[in-house]
Design an enzyme around this catalytic site. Sequence first.
Site: not given
Ligand code: NAP
Length: 294
Positions: A98, A173
Amino acid sequence: MTQKVAFIGLGVMGFPMAGHLANAGFQVMVYNRTTSKAKSWCEQFPGNYAETPAEAAKQADIVCCCVGNDDDLRQVTVGPEGAFAGMQAGTIFIDHTTASAEVARELAQEAGNRQITFYDAPVSGGQAGAENGQLTIMIGGPKEQFEQILLLLNCYARFAKLMGEVGSGQLTKMVNQICIAGIVQGLSEGMHFAKSANLDVAAVIEVISKGAAQSWQMENRHQTMLAGEYNHGFAVDWMRKDLAIVFDEARRNHSHLPITAVVDQFYSEVQAMGGSRWDTSSLFAVLESKRFKH
Ligand code: NAP
């Protein structure tokens, strides 16, 4: 021929999404900044991991990505050892982060310069949707390769729709997040009022969820809200990131979002209460914390 796919970002969402692709028979190469997560993914699913996004993307026909925000996305695409450097001409990049519509347009331009097709494809449905393969996906990008990417997206989507040119997925979104903010605050206020009026809140919800006030949040969140449990995955920190993107875009398109702006402030109160990682239904906790203060 088996299609080769790279998946960058194995967080709460990316980990199971990449898993669905591997289980569906795609040849999957994953990359995660923290390598231990990539190793653990390889123990659970058929596939390999790479040490950099560029290496993961090198052989891929399609590269998918789900990282945190605009800057993270820039890092894993056009940063040093980013995916674009590894991708061949004629391949496709699908971004599930997102992020802003601006960054989608910027990266589509960069991708185009290298004959890579870029789609912005943010998702809705949360952790459960990712794990159960039941996400809703809103997509921006060209019509030409859409049928091809739909075959892949259907591995984890319940519904996926091309909304228009690149950036349209992110704009859709944003609408989703605006609607959620108002609905969750309305539900929280209703439940807070019901408690104050000494009503049986569960009974109230049982009745009004059969009428015009019904919502997904009401059906799926009222019980945990009443129990003060906010562990549903989508963190308040993420919601505030999303709303900041919304306000940025609203300044550009001159829309007025008074309720969303107020709700964003309430989310900052959740953060101040220590609830940065609580889920978005925690707006109820702010109201409940004020119950005896006036
Ligand atoms: P998350 O669990 O915090 O995972 C984030 C991922 O991105 C991790 O694999 C992290 O790697 C990686 N990452 C972050 N910064 C990085 C960088 N600078 N370089 C390389 N890798 C990086 O987040 P999530 O919940 O999966 O959400 C991911 C996206 O989907 C976000 O944009 C969020 O808003 C969206 N989203 C989430 C949900 C939900 O319910 N969780 C629902 C809809 C949309 P590391 O493991 O090394 O930290």
